[in-house]
Write a protein that holds these residues in place. Sequence first.
Motif, short mmCIF file in Angstrom:
data_model
loop_
_atom_site.label_atom_id
_atom_site.label_comp_id
_atom_site.label_asym_id
_atom_site.label_seq_id
_atom_site.Cartn_x
_atom_site.Cartn_y
_atom_site.Cartn_z
N ALA A 108 0.89 -1.15 0.14
CA ALA A 108 0.01 0.02 -0.08
C ALA A 108 1.10 1.21 0.18
O ALA A 108 0.48 2.52 -0.55
CB ALA A 108 -1.01 0.20 1.27
N TYR A 109 1.44 1.64 1.14
CA TYR A 109 2.76 2.31 0.93
C TYR A 109 3.43 2.81 -0.95
O TYR A 109 3.82 4.11 -0.65
CB TYR A 109 4.13 2.33 1.81
CG TYR A 109 4.26 3.08 2.41
CD1 TYR A 109 4.59 3.83 3.30
CD2 TYR A 109 5.87 3.09 1.89
CE1 TYR A 109 5.42 5.49 3.70
CE2 TYR A 109 6.89 4.34 1.82
CZ TYR A 109 6.69 5.62 3.32
OH TYR A 109 7.41 6.34 3.18
N ILE A 110 4.09 1.74 -0.89
CA ILE A 110 4.56 1.84 -2.35
C ILE A 110 3.76 2.35 -3.38
O ILE A 110 4.53 2.76 -4.64
CB ILE A 110 5.13 0.56 -3.01
CG1 ILE A 110 6.65 0.28 -1.63
CG2 ILE A 110 6.08 0.51 -3.90
CD1 ILE A 110 6.91 -0.93 -1.70
N ALA A 111 2.37 1.78 -3.28
CA ALA A 111 1.76 1.98 -4.32
C ALA A 111 0.85 3.51 -4.27
O ALA A 111 1.11 4.17 -4.82
CB ALA A 111 0.36 1.44 -4.37
N ALA A 112 1.00 3.95 -2.57
CA ALA A 112 0.45 5.50 -2.60
C ALA A 112 1.60 6.50 -3.01
O ALA A 112 1.18 7.40 -3.63
CB ALA A 112 0.54 5.33 -1.19
N LYS A 113 2.94 5.50 -3.26
CA LYS A 113 3.88 6.72 -3.00
C LYS A 113 4.09 6.54 -4.02
O LYS A 113 4.98 8.10 -4.65
CB LYS A 113 5.85 6.03 -1.91
CG LYS A 113 5.64 6.32 -0.65
CD LYS A 113 5.21 7.81 -0.69
CE LYS A 113 5.15 7.81 0.86
NZ LYS A 113 4.71 9.21 1.63
N HIS A 114 4.31 5.61 -5.15
CA HIS A 114 4.17 5.91 -6.79
C HIS A 114 3.01 7.10 -7.44
O HIS A 114 3.20 7.46 -8.03
CB HIS A 114 3.97 4.39 -7.29
CG HIS A 114 5.66 3.84 -7.53
ND1 HIS A 114 6.30 3.46 -6.50
CD2 HIS A 114 6.27 3.47 -8.56
CE1 HIS A 114 7.12 2.91 -6.65
NE2 HIS A 114 7.42 2.80 -7.97
N GLY A 115 1.78 6.33 -6.90
CA GLY A 115 0.72 7.34 -6.85
C GLY A 115 1.07 8.54 -6.67
O GLY A 115 0.57 10.22 -7.72
N ILE A 116 1.85 8.99 -5.82
CA ILE A 116 2.05 10.60 -5.38
C ILE A 116 3.15 11.51 -6.26
O ILE A 116 2.70 12.05 -6.78
CB ILE A 116 2.44 10.90 -3.91
CG1 ILE A 116 1.74 12.59 -3.46
CG2 ILE A 116 3.62 10.21 -3.14
CD1 ILE A 116 1.71 12.92 -1.56
N VAL A 117 3.96 10.37 -6.98
CA VAL A 117 4.70 10.88 -7.58
C VAL A 117 4.21 11.26 -9.03
O VAL A 117 4.25 12.35 -9.86
CB VAL A 117 5.77 10.07 -8.28
CG1 VAL A 117 7.17 10.49 -9.60
CG2 VAL A 117 7.02 9.78 -6.87
N GLY A 118 3.28 10.53 -9.38
CA GLY A 118 2.12 10.59 -11.20
C GLY A 118 1.57 11.93 -10.36
O GLY A 118 1.30 12.07 -11.49
N LEU A 119 0.39 11.76 -9.50
CA LEU A 119 -0.03 13.13 -9.11
C LEU A 119 1.14 14.89 -9.21
O LEU A 119 0.04 15.32 -9.71
CB LEU A 119 -0.47 12.42 -7.84
CG LEU A 119 -1.28 14.25 -7.65
CD1 LEU A 119 -2.93 14.16 -8.19
CD2 LEU A 119 -1.98 14.00 -5.72
#
Length: 257
Positions: free
Chosen positions: A151-162
């Motif tokens: 979850a953490y890694i998905a969220a952190k990759h997500g915030i880079v995309g955001l």
Amino acid sequence: MSLVGKTAVITGSNSGIGLGIARELAGAGANVVLNSFTDAQEDHDLAEEIAREYGVLARYIKADMSKPDECRALIEQAGACDILVNNAGIQHVAPVEDFAPEKWDAIIAINLSSAFHTTAVALPMMRKAGWGRVVNIASAHGLTASPYKSAYIAAKHGIVGLSKTVALETAEEPITCNAICPGYVLTPLVEAQIPEQMKTHGMDRDTVVREVMLARQPSRQFATVEQIGGTAVFLCSDAAEQITGTTISVDGGWTAM
Ligand code: NAD
């Protein structure tokens, strides 16, 4: 670097990296809004201490970053938001098949969705003010992965995309959006992982820190909250005006490997 007259809202800033960033921004002259989900006297005392120490305006606003309405209300209540630092974050470690769904939801809400909600309210304020900086605290885990932190890694990759998307949507305006990607920084979030790591690996504290936690950080040193704060101040400087939609790693060489 002078940020005098600017207002910075830093989510999750009553401890760790968020507090370090708040101090560095206040040191550069910015008024700061501290935040967490608690409403303790110590939270308000921290704001008072920063105001006294740096001669800026500082206050604490309670808002739970797992709740979209409270994320949005935080920025509205701040009244101004020239600098938005999306920092609030939690961690949970488990294999995918054992990862509690409610932990997954909480991590995605706090570490990723909160940044969407705060940014959505802050951007119109930045446009009105004619200047803005969005600084998202991602992680080396926004660029690479490790097991058991789905979850953490998905969220952190997500915030880079955001961050990239917001940068493109504001590219022609005096607004930038970037993500800082720290390696290991010694804060309560990391501190809390040490006993479990000691148990898992059957090692003492020093060995687990050097051989396990910092195994991927070639410098073998934790980054400091002051260094992350200094990077945030840099991203708010004129020198960083054309830096947008990218990541800055503060990871002792982690992502060079
Ligand atoms: P920390 O636990 O010291 O700080 C987390 C902050 O978030 C605290 O102020 C906490 O109160 C706040 N928070 C947690 N849940 C919240 C909620 N629901 N609403 C509002 N605030 C909430 O941890 P930290 O290490 O300072 O982490 C800060 C950020 O830096 C996180 O996004 C984390 O993922 C990121 N990060 C940390 C490291 C590290 O090594 N410490 C490395 C890379 C990235």
